[in-house]
Design a protein around this motif. Structure first.
Motif, PDB file in Angstrom:
ATOM      1  N   VAL A 177     -34.786 -27.265  33.561  1.00 24.85           N
ATOM      2  CA  VAL A 177     -35.662 -26.265  34.180  1.00 24.85           C
ATOM      3  C   VAL A 177     -36.525 -25.638  33.091  1.00 24.85           C
ATOM      4  O   VAL A 177     -37.733 -25.549  33.222  1.00 24.85           O
ATOM      5  CB  VAL A 177     -34.844 -25.193  34.929  1.00 24.85           C
ATOM      6  CG1 VAL A 177     -35.758 -24.102  35.470  1.00 24.85           C
ATOM      7  CG2 VAL A 177     -34.055 -25.838  36.068  1.00 24.85           C
ATOM      8  N   CYS A 178     -35.888 -25.229  31.985  1.00 27.06           N
ATOM      9  CA  CYS A 178     -36.627 -24.679  30.841  1.00 27.06           C
ATOM     10  C   CYS A 178     -36.982 -25.814  29.900  1.00 27.06           C
ATOM     11  O   CYS A 178     -36.100 -26.413  29.279  1.00 27.06           O
ATOM     12  CB  CYS A 178     -35.781 -23.635  30.126  1.00 27.06           C
ATOM     13  SG  CYS A 178     -36.523 -23.052  28.595  1.00 27.06           S
ATOM     14  N   ASP A 201     -34.866 -26.795  26.702  1.00 28.32           N
ATOM     15  CA  ASP A 201     -34.109 -27.875  27.345  1.00 28.32           C
ATOM     16  C   ASP A 201     -32.847 -27.368  28.048  1.00 28.32           C
ATOM     17  O   ASP A 201     -31.735 -27.869  27.814  1.00 28.32           O
ATOM     18  CB  ASP A 201     -33.767 -28.981  26.336  1.00 28.32           C
ATOM     19  CG  ASP A 201     -34.987 -29.838  26.001  1.00 28.32           C
ATOM     20  OD1 ASP A 201     -36.087 -29.521  26.508  1.00 28.32           O
ATOM     21  OD2 ASP A 201     -34.834 -30.821  25.255  1.00 28.32           O
ATOM     22  N   VAL A 202     -33.022 -26.378  28.906  1.00 24.25           N
ATOM     23  CA  VAL A 202     -31.883 -25.836  29.656  1.00 24.25           C
ATOM     24  C   VAL A 202     -31.860 -26.465  31.049  1.00 24.25           C
ATOM     25  O   VAL A 202     -32.825 -26.348  31.793  1.00 24.25           O
ATOM     26  CB  VAL A 202     -31.981 -24.305  29.791  1.00 24.25           C
ATOM     27  CG1 VAL A 202     -30.741 -23.756  30.493  1.00 24.25           C
ATOM     28  CG2 VAL A 202     -32.169 -23.655  28.438  1.00 24.25           C
ATOM     29  N   HIS A 249     -27.647 -15.970  28.059  1.00 28.84           N
ATOM     30  CA  HIS A 249     -26.587 -16.953  27.862  1.00 28.84           C
ATOM     31  C   HIS A 249     -27.081 -18.367  27.583  1.00 28.84           C
ATOM     32  O   HIS A 249     -26.351 -19.175  27.034  1.00 28.84           O
ATOM     33  CB  HIS A 249     -25.646 -16.966  29.071  1.00 28.84           C
ATOM     34  CG  HIS A 249     -24.777 -15.750  29.147  1.00 28.84           C
ATOM     35  ND1 HIS A 249     -25.125 -14.647  29.891  1.00 28.84           N
ATOM     36  CD2 HIS A 249     -23.604 -15.464  28.537  1.00 28.84           C
ATOM     37  CE1 HIS A 249     -24.181 -13.728  29.745  1.00 28.84           C
ATOM     38  NE2 HIS A 249     -23.256 -14.194  28.930  1.00 28.84           N
ATOM     39  N   THR A 250     -28.305 -18.693  28.008  1.00 32.26           N
ATOM     40  CA  THR A 250     -28.738 -20.095  27.902  1.00 32.26           C
ATOM     41  C   THR A 250     -29.985 -20.292  27.046  1.00 32.26           C
ATOM     42  O   THR A 250     -30.355 -21.426  26.786  1.00 32.26           O
ATOM     43  CB  THR A 250     -29.063 -20.664  29.295  1.00 32.26           C
ATOM     44  OG1 THR A 250     -30.240 -20.024  29.803  1.00 32.26           O
ATOM     45  CG2 THR A 250     -27.912 -20.457  30.271  1.00 32.26           C
ATOM     46  N   ARG A 251     -30.669 -19.233  26.649  1.00 30.54           N
ATOM     47  CA  ARG A 251     -31.979 -19.285  25.979  1.00 30.54           C
ATOM     48  C   ARG A 251     -33.095 -19.732  26.921  1.00 30.54           C
ATOM     49  O   ARG A 251     -34.222 -19.962  26.484  1.00 30.54           O
ATOM     50  CB  ARG A 251     -31.957 -20.173  24.720  1.00 30.54           C
ATOM     51  CG  ARG A 251     -31.142 -19.598  23.581  1.00 30.54           C
ATOM     52  CD  ARG A 251     -31.523 -20.209  22.241  1.00 30.54           C
ATOM     53  NE  ARG A 251     -32.948 -20.136  21.951  1.00 30.54           N
ATOM     54  CZ  ARG A 251     -33.564 -19.037  21.515  1.00 30.54           C
ATOM     55  NH1 ARG A 251     -32.896 -17.925  21.338  1.00 30.54           N
ATOM     56  NH2 ARG A 251     -34.860 -19.064  21.275  1.00 30.54           N
ATOM     57  N   GLN A 270     -42.298 -18.578  26.749  1.00 35.06           N
ATOM     58  CA  GLN A 270     -41.773 -17.267  27.129  1.00 35.06           C
ATOM     59  C   GLN A 270     -41.511 -17.156  28.635  1.00 35.06           C
ATOM     60  O   GLN A 270     -41.742 -16.105  29.241  1.00 35.06           O
ATOM     61  CB  GLN A 270     -42.725 -16.158  26.662  1.00 35.06           C
ATOM     62  CG  GLN A 270     -42.693 -15.956  25.152  1.00 35.06           C
ATOM     63  CD  GLN A 270     -41.442 -15.196  24.725  1.00 35.06           C
ATOM     64  OE1 GLN A 270     -41.353 -14.004  24.901  1.00 35.06           O
ATOM     65  NE2 GLN A 270     -40.452 -15.929  24.214  1.00 35.06           N
ATOM     66  N   GLY A 271     -41.056 -18.253  29.209  1.00 40.95           N
ATOM     67  CA  GLY A 271     -40.654 -18.218  30.621  1.00 40.95           C
ATOM     68  C   GLY A 271     -41.799 -18.352  31.608  1.00 40.95           C
ATOM     69  O   GLY A 271     -41.601 -18.176  32.811  1.00 40.95           O
ATOM     70  N   ARG A 272     -42.986 -18.663  31.109  1.00 41.03           N
ATOM     71  CA  ARG A 272     -44.116 -18.767  32.036  1.00 41.03           C
ATOM     72  C   ARG A 272     -43.921 -19.919  33.023  1.00 41.03           C
ATOM     73  O   ARG A 272     -44.396 -19.850  34.155  1.00 41.03           O
ATOM     74  CB  ARG A 272     -45.427 -18.949  31.265  1.00 41.03           C
ATOM     75  CG  ARG A 272     -45.920 -17.652  30.636  1.00 41.03           C
ATOM     76  CD  ARG A 272     -47.134 -17.920  29.743  1.00 41.03           C
ATOM     77  NE  ARG A 272     -47.736 -16.680  29.277  1.00 41.03           N
ATOM     78  CZ  ARG A 272     -47.310 -15.967  28.253  1.00 41.03           C
ATOM     79  NH1 ARG A 272     -46.235 -16.352  27.580  1.00 41.03           N
ATOM     80  NH2 ARG A 272     -47.927 -14.859  27.891  1.00 41.03           N
ATOM     81  N   ILE A 273     -43.249 -20.997  32.587  1.00 43.06           N
ATOM     82  CA  ILE A 273     -43.019 -22.131  33.478  1.00 43.06           C
ATOM     83  C   ILE A 273     -41.672 -21.977  34.193  1.00 43.06           C
ATOM     84  O   ILE A 273     -41.609 -21.988  35.425  1.00 43.06           O
ATOM     85  CB  ILE A 273     -43.046 -23.468  32.687  1.00 43.06           C
ATOM     86  CG1 ILE A 273     -44.336 -23.583  31.866  1.00 43.06           C
ATOM     87  CG2 ILE A 273     -42.869 -24.651  33.629  1.00 43.06           C
ATOM     88  CD1 ILE A 273     -45.622 -23.582  32.644  1.00 43.06           C
TER      89      ILE A 273
END
Lengths: 439, 82
Positions: free
Chosen positions: A347-348, A352-353, A370-372, A379-382
């Motif tokens: 997903v990230c 690579d989470v 917990h997962t980065r 920065q979480g935009r996707i």
């Protein structure tokens, strides 16, 4: 050194250009700052066979007194009336009395097995690459996702010689075609485009259809599509897949603008909840180019204190808001799209989470810690946008984690750190990103 | 529009000639190599094309982590992917 403007506009798409020109025409000293190499935003991207409307506005901008700052991204708002911008080599401080945010929108991406393979891109993403010089003639392309962008992209790529293998719209599209046409900025032109798409692609337009997997060794080789019970594979060179648009809210959130239901709250004069801050275009509701131009003009007039003229235009805007709501309904995502990603699907993409790791957590904040997830360069935009849909995590809580710098910055930019320091944990976060980025 | 001269650049020491106005990301795609390897070693290419996703970052004229979709190719430019 700080460059000072009466009115600073962030974002040089239609809303920002209209705002800047309107304010400059009122005699104000106006700056227009934008991240891209050229003005026009995503819709009037340079290299496009530009419409008359685009040529007209871009021509007016070139001939105006507006100070144009292209290739600068805003990374912080260190104090009231001041923004910090980073370019490819240096930083600059931009001072303002009034600020107009016209930060535009990006595509929503949803994870499915294989979506991280090279040559799987956004619909607008592939279009941007082609407008940026990627030859597409003779290439096999699957266009998928949702929203009016899909047909526009397919039509453009076909004109450039691409072989459009399939267009997969997750929503039942056909009943919305005339309606979508009226939303796409220039109704006559949009209708032409759609008629062109229909006559060109005919039976290759699938509704209620989406990709369930992308496959290939080092890069994309084929896509598995599903429509109802039917599932089949298409060989292709590119998958152009985007699920409509989401606004770029990071800067409005950093400025403290009130955000509700995923959009910046503004009054009839495009004023946000923060004094001297205006917002125009997609961040206040996804409504397309014509509405963005109108909102830009209103914001420009209001910021220049020409309230009577702004009020007159505001009455016109009110009549268009029904379209915004309707477009939102048309592009509502089918809940079955939540089931495409497996536990192993990333997903990230920065850290690579995989989905399986995120499932264990109850909130965006917990997942990050917990997962980065969401802590890499984007920065979480996707993945933040995807997580909102996948887990129902609150958009507000995702935005509340926004802090400076808005983008990873160079260590040297921390020389402007007096600017970052008064944000408490902001400096720590900046330092962490900077060191990570220079590994 | 007047015909503009083509632009010559190096991508991982391979010489390539592109039209003016070509982005570095598109030039890397033309060469056909990944932009980068992910933290677990997956090859990656660009996703958003508009400077949001950071998948296309590359070293351009010595400056690391540039979003190559936001940079236009220039004569004599040297690009490295990681």
């Amino acid at each position: 050194m700080t460059e000072r403007f009466d009115i600073l506009v962030v974002g040089a798409g239609p809303a920002g250009i209209a705002a800047a020109l309107t304010a400059a025409a009122a005699g104000k000293r106006v700056g227009l700052v934008d991240d891209n190499p050229a003005a026009g935003g995503q819709i009037w991207r340079s290299g496009a066979a530009q419409s008359t409307t685009a040529r007209n506005w871009l021509g007016r901008l070139a001939a105006s007194s507006v100070t144009r700052l292209q290739g600068w991204r805003i990374v912080d708002s260190p104090s009231r009336g001041l923004l910090l911008a980073e370019g490819n080599r240096t930083c600059r401080n931009l001072g303002y009395e009034q600020l107009i945010l016209a930060t535009g929108a990006r595509e929503r991406f949803l994870p499915f097995p294989g979506w991280t393979l090279p040559n799987v891109m956004g619909a607008g993403g592939l279009d941007a690459m082609v407008r940026g010089g990627l030859p597409i003639a003779g290439k096999r392309v699957v266009v998928a996702g949702t929203g009016p962008l899909l047909l526009a992209v397919a039509a453009h790529l076909a004109r450039r010689g691409a072989k459009i293998v399939a267009i997969c719209e997750q929503a039942p599209l056909r009943r919305f075609i005339p309606f979508l046409a009226s939303l796409m900025g220039e109704p006559a032109k949009a209708m032409q485009g759609i008629e062109y798409a229909r006559s060109t692609f005919g039976s290759r337009i699938y509704t209620g259809c989406w990709p369930v997997a992308a496959s290939g060794q080092e890069k994309l080789e084929s896509v598995t599509l599903r429509r109802g019970e039917r599932q089949w594979e298409e060989r292709c060179d590119y998958l152009a897949c985007g699920f409509h648009l989401v606004p770029n809210l990071e800067l409005p959130a950093l400025m403290g603008c009130h955000i509700q239901g995923g959009f910046v709250v503004v009054n009839h004069l495009q004023q946000a909840s923060v004094p001297d801050v205006f917002c125009a275009g997609e961040p206040t509701g996804i409504g397309g180019m014509e509405l963005a131009l109108l909102e830009g003009e209103i914001a420009g007039l209001a910021a220049a204190r020409n309230t009577d003229a702004a009020n007159r235009l505001a009455r016109r805007r009110r009549r268009t808001l029904g379209f915004v709501r309707a477009l939102s309904a048309v592009t509502e995502l089918d809940p079955r799209l939540k089931e495409l990603a497996t536990d192993a699907t990333l997903v990230c993409r920065c850290e690579d989470v995989p989905l399986g790791k995120l499932r264990e957590h109850g909130s965006w904040r917990e997942a990050k810690l917990h997962t980065r997830c969401g802590m890499g360069p984007c920065q979480g935009r996707i993945c933040g946008t995807a997580s909102e849909f996948l887990f129902g995590w609150d958009a507000g809580s995702i935005l509340s984690s926004v802090r400076p710098p808005l983008f990873p910055v160079r260590v040297s930019s921390l020389g402007h750190a007096d600017t970052l320091a008064d944000k408490g944990d902001g400096l720590a976060s900046a330092g962490m990103l900077a060191s990570k980025e220079t590994e | 529009m007047p015909e503009l001269p083509p632009v010559h650049l190096l991508i991982n020491d391979v010489a390539i000639t592109v039209d003016q106005g070509t982005t570095v990301a598109s030039a890397i795609l033309i060469v056909g190599i990944p932009m980068r390897l992910s933290v677990t070693g997956e090859p990656r290419g660009p996703l958003c094309g508009m400077g949001i996703c950071f998948e296309c970052r590359a070293t351009i004229d010595g400056a690391q982590h540039q979003r190559s979709c936001q940079v236009l190719c220039a004569e004599g430019m040297e690009v490295r992917t990681s």
